[in-house]
Scaffold this motif. Structure first.
Motif, PDB file in Angstrom:
ATOM      1  N   GLU A  65       6.629  -2.498 -11.250  1.00 15.04           N
ATOM      2  CA  GLU A  65       7.781  -2.894 -12.053  1.00 15.04           C
ATOM      3  C   GLU A  65       7.649  -2.404 -13.495  1.00 15.04           C
ATOM      4  O   GLU A  65       8.618  -1.929 -14.092  1.00 15.04           O
ATOM      5  N   GLU A  66       6.463  -2.516 -14.058  1.00 15.51           N
ATOM      6  CA  GLU A  66       6.259  -2.060 -15.434  1.00 15.51           C
ATOM      7  C   GLU A  66       6.497  -0.554 -15.558  1.00 15.51           C
ATOM      8  O   GLU A  66       7.011  -0.078 -16.577  1.00 15.51           O
ATOM      9  N   CYS A  67       6.125   0.180 -14.529  1.00 17.81           N
ATOM     10  CA  CYS A  67       6.251   1.636 -14.575  1.00 17.81           C
ATOM     11  C   CYS A  67       7.622   2.126 -14.122  1.00 17.81           C
ATOM     12  O   CYS A  67       7.925   3.320 -14.235  1.00 17.81           O
ATOM     13  N   GLY A  68       8.445   1.226 -13.597  1.00 16.21           N
ATOM     14  CA  GLY A  68       9.770   1.614 -13.148  1.00 16.21           C
ATOM     15  C   GLY A  68       9.771   2.547 -11.957  1.00 16.21           C
ATOM     16  O   GLY A  68      10.686   3.362 -11.797  1.00 16.21           O
ATOM     17  N   LEU A  69       8.755   2.427 -11.111  1.00 12.79           N
ATOM     18  CA  LEU A  69       8.655   3.293  -9.938  1.00 12.79           C
ATOM     19  C   LEU A  69       9.442   2.719  -8.761  1.00 12.79           C
ATOM     20  O   LEU A  69       9.497   1.502  -8.561  1.00 12.79           O
ATOM     21  N   ALA A  70      10.029   3.608  -7.974  1.00 12.60           N
ATOM     22  CA  ALA A  70      10.721   3.183  -6.763  1.00 12.60           C
ATOM     23  C   ALA A  70       9.680   2.826  -5.705  1.00 12.60           C
ATOM     24  O   ALA A  70       8.755   3.596  -5.449  1.00 12.60           O
ATOM     25  N   TYR A  71       9.841   1.666  -5.095  1.00 12.18           N
ATOM     26  CA  TYR A  71       8.880   1.250  -4.068  1.00 12.18           C
ATOM     27  C   TYR A  71       9.575   0.390  -3.018  1.00 12.18           C
ATOM     28  O   TYR A  71      10.630  -0.193  -3.259  1.00 12.18           O
ATOM     29  N   ARG A  72       8.935   0.329  -1.870  1.00 13.07           N
ATOM     30  CA  ARG A  72       9.418  -0.499  -0.764  1.00 13.07           C
ATOM     31  C   ARG A  72       8.255  -1.358  -0.298  1.00 13.07           C
ATOM     32  O   ARG A  72       7.158  -0.845  -0.061  1.00 13.07           O
ATOM     33  N   VAL A  73       8.494  -2.646  -0.145  1.00 12.84           N
ATOM     34  CA  VAL A  73       7.427  -3.583   0.201  1.00 12.84           C
ATOM     35  C   VAL A  73       7.433  -3.874   1.698  1.00 12.84           C
ATOM     36  O   VAL A  73       8.479  -4.143   2.282  1.00 12.84           O
ATOM     37  N   HIS A  74       6.237  -3.817   2.275  1.00 10.03           N
ATOM     38  CA  HIS A  74       6.030  -4.183   3.674  1.00 10.03           C
ATOM     39  C   HIS A  74       5.120  -5.415   3.693  1.00 10.03           C
ATOM     40  O   HIS A  74       3.925  -5.308   3.379  1.00 10.03           O
ATOM     41  N   PRO A  75       5.646  -6.594   4.019  1.00 12.59           N
ATOM     42  CA  PRO A  75       4.795  -7.782   4.016  1.00 12.59           C
ATOM     43  C   PRO A  75       3.720  -7.719   5.088  1.00 12.59           C
ATOM     44  O   PRO A  75       3.976  -7.307   6.221  1.00 12.59           O
ATOM     45  N   VAL A  76       2.518  -8.110   4.705  1.00  9.37           N
ATOM     46  CA  VAL A  76       1.387  -8.193   5.633  1.00  9.37           C
ATOM     47  C   VAL A  76       0.927  -9.650   5.619  1.00  9.37           C
ATOM     48  O   VAL A  76       0.258 -10.090   4.676  1.00  9.37           O
ATOM     49  N   ASP A  77       1.320 -10.402   6.610  1.00  9.11           N
ATOM     50  CA  ASP A  77       1.039 -11.839   6.652  1.00  9.11           C
ATOM     51  C   ASP A  77      -0.439 -12.045   6.963  1.00  9.11           C
ATOM     52  O   ASP A  77      -0.869 -11.993   8.119  1.00  9.11           O
ATOM     53  N   ILE A  78      -1.212 -12.286   5.920  1.00 11.77           N
ATOM     54  CA  ILE A  78      -2.661 -12.379   6.088  1.00 11.77           C
ATOM     55  C   ILE A  78      -3.082 -13.656   6.805  1.00 11.77           C
ATOM     56  O   ILE A  78      -4.162 -13.712   7.398  1.00 11.77           O
ATOM     57  N   GLY A  79      -2.250 -14.693   6.768  1.00 10.23           N
ATOM     58  CA  GLY A  79      -2.572 -15.912   7.502  1.00 10.23           C
ATOM     59  C   GLY A  79      -2.357 -15.771   8.989  1.00 10.23           C
ATOM     60  O   GLY A  79      -2.975 -16.482   9.783  1.00 10.23           O
ATOM     61  N   ALA A  80      -1.496 -14.833   9.379  1.00 12.42           N
ATOM     62  CA  ALA A  80      -1.206 -14.597  10.798  1.00 12.42           C
ATOM     63  C   ALA A  80      -2.036 -13.464  11.381  1.00 12.42           C
ATOM     64  O   ALA A  80      -1.937 -13.167  12.573  1.00 12.42           O
ATOM     65  N   GLY A  81      -2.851 -12.797  10.548  1.00 10.79           N
ATOM     66  CA  GLY A  81      -3.729 -11.743  11.045  1.00 10.79           C
ATOM     67  C   GLY A  81      -3.115 -10.352  11.059  1.00 10.79           C
ATOM     68  O   GLY A  81      -3.681  -9.436  11.673  1.00 10.79           O
ATOM     69  N   GLU A  82      -1.997 -10.157  10.375  1.00 12.17           N
ATOM     70  CA  GLU A  82      -1.360  -8.838  10.395  1.00 12.17           C
ATOM     71  C   GLU A  82      -2.196  -7.769   9.696  1.00 12.17           C
ATOM     72  O   GLU A  82      -1.975  -6.575   9.918  1.00 12.17           O
ATOM     73  N   GLN A  83      -3.178  -8.175   8.899  1.00 16.47           N
ATOM     74  CA  GLN A  83      -4.054  -7.211   8.222  1.00 16.47           C
ATOM     75  C   GLN A  83      -4.996  -6.503   9.193  1.00 16.47           C
ATOM     76  O   GLN A  83      -5.664  -5.537   8.818  1.00 16.47           O
ATOM     77  N   PHE A  84      -5.043  -6.972  10.456  1.00 16.32           N
ATOM     78  CA  PHE A  84      -5.899  -6.345  11.450  1.00 16.32           C
ATOM     79  C   PHE A  84      -5.152  -5.350  12.332  1.00 16.32           C
ATOM     80  O   PHE A  84      -5.739  -4.775  13.257  1.00 16.32           O
ATOM     81  N   ALA A  85      -3.875  -5.151  12.069  1.00 18.96           N
ATOM     82  CA  ALA A  85      -3.097  -4.182  12.847  1.00 18.96           C
ATOM     83  C   ALA A  85      -3.653  -2.785  12.631  1.00 18.96           C
ATOM     84  O   ALA A  85      -3.996  -2.406  11.502  1.00 18.96           O
ATOM     85  N   PRO A  86      -3.787  -1.974  13.675  1.00 18.75           N
ATOM     86  CA  PRO A  86      -4.364  -0.633  13.532  1.00 18.75           C
ATOM     87  C   PRO A  86      -3.686   0.227  12.480  1.00 18.75           C
ATOM     88  O   PRO A  86      -4.362   0.963  11.747  1.00 18.75           O
ATOM     89  N   ASP A  87      -2.364   0.154  12.383  1.00 21.27           N
ATOM     90  CA  ASP A  87      -1.661   0.973  11.393  1.00 21.27           C
ATOM     91  C   ASP A  87      -2.049   0.578   9.975  1.00 21.27           C
ATOM     92  O   ASP A  87      -2.167   1.445   9.099  1.00 21.27           O
ATOM     93  N   PHE A  88      -2.251  -0.717   9.750  1.00 16.69           N
ATOM     94  CA  PHE A  88      -2.664  -1.154   8.409  1.00 16.69           C
ATOM     95  C   PHE A  88      -4.122  -0.784   8.146  1.00 16.69           C
ATOM     96  O   PHE A  88      -4.469  -0.331   7.048  1.00 16.69           O
ATOM     97  N   LEU A  89      -4.985  -0.952   9.150  1.00 18.97           N
ATOM     98  CA  LEU A  89      -6.395  -0.607   8.979  1.00 18.97           C
ATOM     99  C   LEU A  89      -6.591   0.881   8.704  1.00 18.97           C
ATOM    100  O   LEU A  89      -7.566   1.278   8.052  1.00 18.97           O
ATOM    101  N   ALA A  90      -5.664   1.697   9.159  1.00 18.66           N
ATOM    102  CA  ALA A  90      -5.751   3.134   8.870  1.00 18.66           C
ATOM    103  C   ALA A  90      -5.570   3.414   7.395  1.00 18.66           C
ATOM    104  O   ALA A  90      -6.074   4.420   6.869  1.00 18.66           O
TER     105      ALA A  90
END
Length: 230
Positions: A20-45
């Motif tokens: 936000e400070e840099c004014g860059l365009a970005y898109r957010v993909h939520p990774v629900d760490i309580g549900a274990g989404e951080q272990f998905a192969p695509d994220f681990l890559a």
């Protein structure tokens, strides 16, 4: 467009604020760490340490795609990409970087442990609570002393050091700290909190945040699931 894989935690907020400070365009993909989404192969890559945040930038160095994990590395990368929030002067740059490392090696891990033993741990262990509460107070004292002599944590100008530290101090009550005991830090904190980009950054994904104190979340975040990934 920068793709951001994140969750509304202090480390996630660091990157949200920087974008936000840099004014860059970005898109957010939520990774629900309580549900274990951080272990998905695509994220681990992208983030082999199974921690948020991580980013991919299709327009990286030399116009080539790049992916990064570790919030401190991401802040440095975005500062280099935009030429903002990290001084060009060599001495001033390293003054900022040493305080960024202070956050990465001290503030984040120690305040994280204070959160864990004061809030998340199913068994309240007085020794651990006292140890990390005292360390939180010590770190606040270090920052307060620094800000008695300089406007911002990294020096005379607002920088990635401020962006890195601020989100961790938003939960001062959970850390057993009284903000009024650190007047220089409080003045700095109140000023940073008023910045429009900071206000936007801490609202990113705020609507999906949920308590991480149930048994399933504990197992995912602190139990065998972490070990089983390696």
């Amino acid at each position: 467009m920068i793709e951001v894989y994140s969750w509304p935690t202090p480390n996630g907020h660091k990157v949200h604020i920087m974008l936000e400070e840099c004014g860059l365009a970005y898109r957010v993909h939520p990774v629900d760490i309580g549900a274990g989404e951080q272990f998905a192969p695509d994220f681990l890559a992208i983030s082999p340490n199974n921690k948020i945040p991580a980013i991919t930038d299709a327009d990286g160095p030399g116009g080539q795609p790049i992916s990064l994990f570790e919030s401190g590395a991401i802040l440095i990368y975005l500062a280099g990409k935009t030429g903002r929030l990290l001084p060009a002067d060599v001495a001033a740059k390293y003054e900022v970087l040493q305080w960024l490392m202070f956050q990465m090696g001290g503030v984040g891990p120690m305040l994280g442990q204070a959160h864990h033993f004061r809030i998340y741990a199913p068994e309240k262990l007085p020794y651990a609570i006292d140890r990390y509460t005292n360390e939180a107070k010590r770190l606040y004292g270090v920052i307060n002393k620094r800000l008695a002599h300089t406007t911002y944590i990294g020096g005379a100008s607002y920088s990635i050091a401020d962006i890195a530290i601020f989100p961790w101090l938003r939960s001062w009550k959970n850390q057993g700290v009284e903000m009024r005991d650190y007047p220089h830090l409080k003045g700095w904190f109140d000023e940073i909190a008023k910045r429009p980009a900071v206000q936007r950054g801490v609202e990113v994904l705020a609507g999906v945040r949920k308590p991480l104190t149930d048994d399933k979340a504990r197992e995912v975040l602190f139990g065998k699931r972490q070990v089983q990934q390696h």
